[in-house]
Design a protein around this motif. Structure first.
Motif, PDB file in Angstrom:
ATOM      1  N   SER A 248       0.830  -1.210   0.000  1.00  0.00           N
ATOM      2  CA  SER A 248       0.000   0.000   0.000  1.00  0.00           C
ATOM      3  C   SER A 248       0.861   1.256   0.000  1.00  0.00           C
ATOM      4  CB  SER A 248      -0.932   0.001   1.212  1.00  0.00           C
ATOM      5  OG  SER A 248      -1.820  -1.097   1.180  1.00  0.00           O
ATOM      6  N   VAL A 249       1.923   1.242   0.802  1.00  0.00           N
ATOM      7  CA  VAL A 249       2.829   2.390   0.846  1.00  0.00           C
ATOM      8  C   VAL A 249       3.574   2.527  -0.480  1.00  0.00           C
ATOM      9  CG1 VAL A 249       4.844   3.386   1.980  1.00  0.00           C
ATOM     10  CG2 VAL A 249       3.060   2.280   3.344  1.00  0.00           C
ATOM     11  N   SER A 250       4.059   1.409  -1.019  1.00  0.00           N
ATOM     12  CA  SER A 250       4.761   1.437  -2.307  1.00  0.00           C
ATOM     13  C   SER A 250       3.853   1.971  -3.407  1.00  0.00           C
ATOM     14  CB  SER A 250       5.249   0.031  -2.679  1.00  0.00           C
ATOM     15  OG  SER A 250       6.170  -0.467  -1.743  1.00  0.00           O
ATOM     16  N   LEU A 251       2.597   1.553  -3.391  1.00  0.00           N
ATOM     17  CA  LEU A 251       1.632   2.006  -4.388  1.00  0.00           C
ATOM     18  C   LEU A 251       1.392   3.508  -4.279  1.00  0.00           C
ATOM     19  CD1 LEU A 251      -0.393   1.333  -6.592  1.00  0.00           C
ATOM     20  CD2 LEU A 251      -2.024   0.675  -4.809  1.00  0.00           C
ATOM     21  N   THR A 252       1.255   4.009  -3.057  1.00  0.00           N
ATOM     22  CA  THR A 252       1.050   5.444  -2.854  1.00  0.00           C
ATOM     23  C   THR A 252       2.235   6.251  -3.364  1.00  0.00           C
ATOM     24  OG1 THR A 252      -0.283   4.955  -0.882  1.00  0.00           O
ATOM     25  CG2 THR A 252       0.547   7.205  -1.126  1.00  0.00           C
ATOM     26  N   VAL A 253       3.444   5.806  -3.026  1.00  0.00           N
ATOM     27  CA  VAL A 253       4.653   6.489  -3.462  1.00  0.00           C
ATOM     28  C   VAL A 253       4.762   6.472  -4.983  1.00  0.00           C
ATOM     29  CG1 VAL A 253       7.180   6.373  -3.471  1.00  0.00           C
ATOM     30  CG2 VAL A 253       5.914   6.047  -1.332  1.00  0.00           C
ATOM     31  N   GLY A 254       4.499   5.319  -5.592  1.00  0.00           N
ATOM     32  CA  GLY A 254       4.617   5.201  -7.038  1.00  0.00           C
ATOM     33  C   GLY A 254       3.669   6.120  -7.783  1.00  0.00           C
ATOM     34  N   VAL A 255       2.424   6.198  -7.337  1.00  0.00           N
ATOM     35  CA  VAL A 255       1.448   7.069  -7.993  1.00  0.00           C
ATOM     36  C   VAL A 255       1.869   8.530  -7.884  1.00  0.00           C
ATOM     37  CG1 VAL A 255      -0.924   7.929  -7.881  1.00  0.00           C
ATOM     38  CG2 VAL A 255      -0.476   5.465  -7.727  1.00  0.00           C
ATOM     39  N   ILE A 256       2.353   8.938  -6.713  1.00  0.00           N
ATOM     40  CA  ILE A 256       2.802  10.324  -6.522  1.00  0.00           C
ATOM     41  C   ILE A 256       3.943  10.663  -7.473  1.00  0.00           C
ATOM     42  CG2 ILE A 256       3.931  11.898  -4.893  1.00  0.00           C
ATOM     43  CD1 ILE A 256       2.353  10.508  -2.663  1.00  0.00           C
ATOM     44  N   ILE A 257       4.865   9.735  -7.667  1.00  0.00           N
ATOM     45  CA  ILE A 257       5.997   9.961  -8.571  1.00  0.00           C
ATOM     46  C   ILE A 257       5.534  10.046 -10.021  1.00  0.00           C
ATOM     47  CG2 ILE A 257       8.122   8.936  -9.494  1.00  0.00           C
ATOM     48  CD1 ILE A 257       8.647   7.785  -6.718  1.00  0.00           C
ATOM     49  N   LEU A 258       4.565   9.197 -10.402  1.00  0.00           N
ATOM     50  CA  LEU A 258       4.141   9.119 -11.797  1.00  0.00           C
ATOM     51  C   LEU A 258       3.292  10.306 -12.241  1.00  0.00           C
ATOM     52  CD1 LEU A 258       3.265   5.318 -12.085  1.00  0.00           C
ATOM     53  CD2 LEU A 258       5.134   6.515 -13.240  1.00  0.00           C
ATOM     54  N   VAL A 259       2.612  10.977 -11.324  1.00  0.00           N
ATOM     55  CA  VAL A 259       1.719  12.077 -11.703  1.00  0.00           C
ATOM     56  C   VAL A 259       2.445  13.177 -12.483  1.00  0.00           C
ATOM     57  CG1 VAL A 259       0.333  13.997 -10.805  1.00  0.00           C
ATOM     58  CG2 VAL A 259      -0.047  11.679  -9.949  1.00  0.00           C
ATOM     59  N   PRO A 260       3.520  13.773 -11.953  1.00  0.00           N
ATOM     60  CA  PRO A 260       4.185  14.837 -12.727  1.00  0.00           C
ATOM     61  C   PRO A 260       4.824  14.323 -14.016  1.00  0.00           C
ATOM     62  CG  PRO A 260       5.479  14.273 -10.775  1.00  0.00           C
ATOM     63  CD  PRO A 260       4.161  13.580 -10.639  1.00  0.00           C
ATOM     64  N   LEU A 261       5.321  13.091 -14.008  1.00  0.00           N
ATOM     65  CA  LEU A 261       5.914  12.534 -15.220  1.00  0.00           C
ATOM     66  C   LEU A 261       4.863  12.363 -16.310  1.00  0.00           C
ATOM     67  CD1 LEU A 261       8.262   9.800 -13.651  1.00  0.00           C
ATOM     68  CD2 LEU A 261       8.877  12.091 -14.462  1.00  0.00           C
ATOM     69  N   SER A 262       3.659  11.936 -15.915  1.00  0.00           N
ATOM     70  CA  SER A 262       2.584  11.776 -16.888  1.00  0.00           C
ATOM     71  C   SER A 262       2.134  13.120 -17.445  1.00  0.00           C
ATOM     72  CB  SER A 262       1.405  11.050 -16.241  1.00  0.00           C
ATOM     73  OG  SER A 262       0.332  10.935 -17.139  1.00  0.00           O
ATOM     74  N   LEU A 263       2.100  14.132 -16.596  1.00  0.00           N
ATOM     75  CA  LEU A 263       1.709  15.471 -17.056  1.00  0.00           C
ATOM     76  C   LEU A 263       2.674  15.996 -18.101  1.00  0.00           C
ATOM     77  CD1 LEU A 263       0.593  17.120 -13.684  1.00  0.00           C
ATOM     78  CD2 LEU A 263      -0.869  16.341 -15.563  1.00  0.00           C
ATOM     79  N   LEU A 264       3.960  15.760 -17.885  1.00  0.00           N
ATOM     80  CA  LEU A 264       4.959  16.174 -18.878  1.00  0.00           C
ATOM     81  C   LEU A 264       4.781  15.406 -20.183  1.00  0.00           C
ATOM     82  CD1 LEU A 264       8.175  16.414 -16.645  1.00  0.00           C
ATOM     83  CD2 LEU A 264       6.875  18.313 -17.646  1.00  0.00           C
ATOM     84  N   GLU A 265       4.450  14.132 -20.073  1.00  0.00           N
ATOM     85  CA  GLU A 265       4.282  13.298 -21.260  1.00  0.00           C
ATOM     86  C   GLU A 265       3.063  13.715 -22.069  1.00  0.00           C
ATOM     87  OE1 GLU A 265       4.508   8.564 -21.866  1.00  0.00           O
ATOM     88  OE2 GLU A 265       2.734   9.246 -20.780  1.00  0.00           O
ATOM     89  N   THR A 266       1.940  14.010 -21.401  1.00  0.00           N
ATOM     90  CA  THR A 266       0.697  14.326 -22.106  1.00  0.00           C
ATOM     91  C   THR A 266       0.768  15.651 -22.858  1.00  0.00           C
ATOM     92  OG1 THR A 266      -0.160  15.248 -20.022  1.00  0.00           O
ATOM     93  CG2 THR A 266      -0.784  12.990 -20.576  1.00  0.00           C
TER      94      THR A 266
END
Length: 295
Positions: free
Chosen positions: A183-201
């Protein structure tokens, strides 16, 4: 139980790689990873909040370590693999994935100073030969015709990241349950991916949602995300990273099985030889050592 759960993990991963390649032109890779993990996060949220709160003191104590685990596993591994699958084939991706057990065994021996027996190295070799038999369709010359590109390097980097994660699991906080850790790993991963996805889109084409794409996301969120990660972490905890890593050689085998079931492909002699070699290698390196009491 560990053997069963690791086998199911490889089945889920086989579907993950094949489907990610099939939809590579429909959705950009980082966004695919973010949507997949975000849906998994939403599904688990009612159960994750209580367990995270229960382990809040442990999380506060080990947060740098937990951030690293989330970055390697949730944010890193599949995102890098999805990037690679944009430009390489599912077959090449499977071949690159077969390098992971060798990475894990070598790193366990060289970095962690864990002893590996000749039987384990023989098991790795036999399983790898089985993978090559499946990929080449029994024709060694076919391996020479495989074309490798930058996508293969991305997938290979993903394998290295997962090998590091698997070895690092020995430092998972013992006070945390497997579900709390995930659960903690999942929370951390989503937080990291949000800004990266915004840059990609900002540079990617608009996503056209349809039923097939939504079914893809649903599969990715449940099977190779939630179930596979919980199963893998359990298997590594019970068997160790270098033994659990051998099961990854089952991924191309499951690819063949899925093709026979869903695409009506015919089973040929090289399929049987390849599968036999894979399971013989796993038996030598994992099961036989457990039965005899040896490592």
């Amino acid at each position: 139980m560990a053997y069963l759960l690791l086998t199911l993990t490889t089945l889920f991963w086989a579907g993950n790689f094949v489907l990610a390649r099939a939809f590579s032109v429909d959705i950009p890779p980082i966004t695919l990873a973010l949507i997949r993990w975000s849906l998994a996060f939403v599904i688990l949220l009612p159960f994750a909040i209580p367990t995270i709160y229960k382990h809040r003191d442990v999380i506060r104590q080990y947060w740098p370590r937990l951030v690293l685990f989330g970055a390697l596993s949730v944010a890193g591994f599949n995102t890098l693999a999805y990037i690679g699958l944009q430009t390489t084939t599912a077959m090449n991706g499977t071949l690159m994935q077969s390098s992971m057990p060798i990475m894990i065994l070598c790193m366990s021996t060289l970095v962690l100073r864990e002893s590996a027996t000749m039987r384990q190295w023989l098991g790795v070799l036999l399983s790898l030969l089985g993978v090559l038999a499946l990929i080449s369709k029994g024709d060694p010359e076919a391996l020479m015709s495989l074309n490798f590109n930058s996508g293969d390097l991305w997938v290979l980097l993903a394998m290295f990241v997962w090998a590091c994660y698997s070895l690092a699991l020995r430092w998972k906080p013992k006070e945390m349950s497997g579900f709390a850790f995930f659960s903690v790993s999942l929370t951390v991963g989503v937080i990291i991916l949000v800004p990266l996805s915004l840059l990609e889109t900002e540079r990617a084409l608009q996503i056209h949602w349809d039923t097939d794409l939504m079914l893809l996301i649903s599969y990715l969120a449940i099977f190779p995300s939630i179930l596979a990660y919980l199963f893998w972490n359990y298997g590594v905890e019970k068997l160790g990273a270098h033994k659990a890593g051998l099961f990854i050689h089952q991924v191309p085998m499951w690819g063949i099985v899925l093709s026979v079931i869903f695409l009506a492909e015919q089973v040929q002699a090289f399929h049987l030889w390849g599968i036999a070699l894979i399971f013989t290698g796993i038996y030598l390196a994992v099961v036989a050592g457990t039965v005899t009491g040896k490592s």
